[in-house]
Design a protein around this motif. Structure first.
Motif, mmCIF file in Angstrom:
data_model
loop_
_atom_site.group_PDB
_atom_site.id
_atom_site.type_symbol
_atom_site.label_atom_id
_atom_site.label_comp_id
_atom_site.label_asym_id
_atom_site.label_seq_id
_atom_site.Cartn_x
_atom_site.Cartn_y
_atom_site.Cartn_z
ATOM 1 N N ILE A 2 1.081 -1.124 -0.058
ATOM 2 C CA ILE A 2 0.109 0.083 -0.151
ATOM 3 C C ILE A 2 0.923 1.377 0.055
ATOM 4 C CG2 ILE A 2 -1.831 1.184 1.235
ATOM 5 C CD1 ILE A 2 -2.753 -1.370 2.359
ATOM 6 N N ASP A 3 0.663 2.160 -0.868
ATOM 7 C CA ASP A 3 1.275 3.200 -0.910
ATOM 8 C C ASP A 3 0.856 4.374 0.095
ATOM 9 O OD1 ASP A 3 -0.709 4.817 -2.075
ATOM 10 O OD2 ASP A 3 0.084 4.932 -4.085
ATOM 11 N N ARG A 4 1.633 5.531 0.218
ATOM 12 C CA ARG A 4 1.422 6.466 1.392
ATOM 13 C C ARG A 4 -0.116 7.058 1.071
ATOM 14 N NH1 ARG A 4 5.586 11.007 3.359
ATOM 15 N NH2 ARG A 4 4.269 11.729 4.930
ATOM 16 N N GLN A 5 -0.402 7.569 -0.153
ATOM 17 C CA GLN A 5 -1.838 7.929 -0.262
ATOM 18 C C GLN A 5 -3.088 6.958 0.008
ATOM 19 O OE1 GLN A 5 -2.396 9.504 -4.243
ATOM 20 N NE2 GLN A 5 -3.580 11.075 -3.583
ATOM 21 N N GLN A 6 -2.885 5.649 -0.375
ATOM 22 C CA GLN A 6 -3.680 4.858 0.107
ATOM 23 C C GLN A 6 -3.877 4.512 1.458
ATOM 24 O OE1 GLN A 6 -2.058 1.560 -2.647
ATOM 25 N NE2 GLN A 6 -3.827 1.545 -3.632
ATOM 26 N N ARG A 7 -2.797 4.454 2.111
ATOM 27 C CA ARG A 7 -2.685 4.224 3.512
ATOM 28 C C ARG A 7 -3.475 5.532 4.422
ATOM 29 N NH1 ARG A 7 2.409 2.328 4.117
ATOM 30 N NH2 ARG A 7 3.228 4.744 3.946
ATOM 31 N N ARG A 8 -3.216 6.703 3.854
ATOM 32 C CA ARG A 8 -3.857 7.761 4.290
ATOM 33 C C ARG A 8 -5.284 7.801 4.129
ATOM 34 N NH1 ARG A 8 -1.124 13.498 2.737
ATOM 35 N NH2 ARG A 8 0.053 12.968 4.304
ATOM 36 N N ARG A 9 -5.763 7.327 2.814
ATOM 37 C CA ARG A 9 -7.280 7.322 2.612
ATOM 38 C C ARG A 9 -7.877 6.301 3.567
ATOM 39 N NH1 ARG A 9 -7.050 5.916 -3.209
ATOM 40 N NH2 ARG A 9 -5.046 7.294 -3.292
#
Length: 76
Positions: A2-9
């Protein structure tokens, strides 16, 4: 992975869900949204996304959301 943006979402979705569960009335829902609006920077794309998700989870209509944005902008 999971990339950072997906994790943040995913984190934002969990938080907005928990916050929305605390809204036991339309008035409290509006107060929660206004408090979030005051606490974050709506010019940031990720934070704007959080506000959009929060408004949906709180079941706030677009006119009320626009009114809250105007009210917060005037008070700043």
């Amino acid at each position: 992975g999971i990339d950072r943006q997906q994790r943040r979402r995913k984190i934002s979705a969990a938080i907005s869900g928990e916050v929305a569960a605390a809204a036991t009335s339309p008035e409290i829902a509006a107060e929660i949204y206004a408090a979030s609006l005051l606490a974050i920077d709506p010019d940031n794309a990720a934070e704007r996304g959080y506000l959009t998700m929060l408004a949906a989870r709180l079941k706030l209509d677009d006119k009320l959301v626009a009114h809250l944005h105007d009210s917060v902008a005037r008070s700043s």
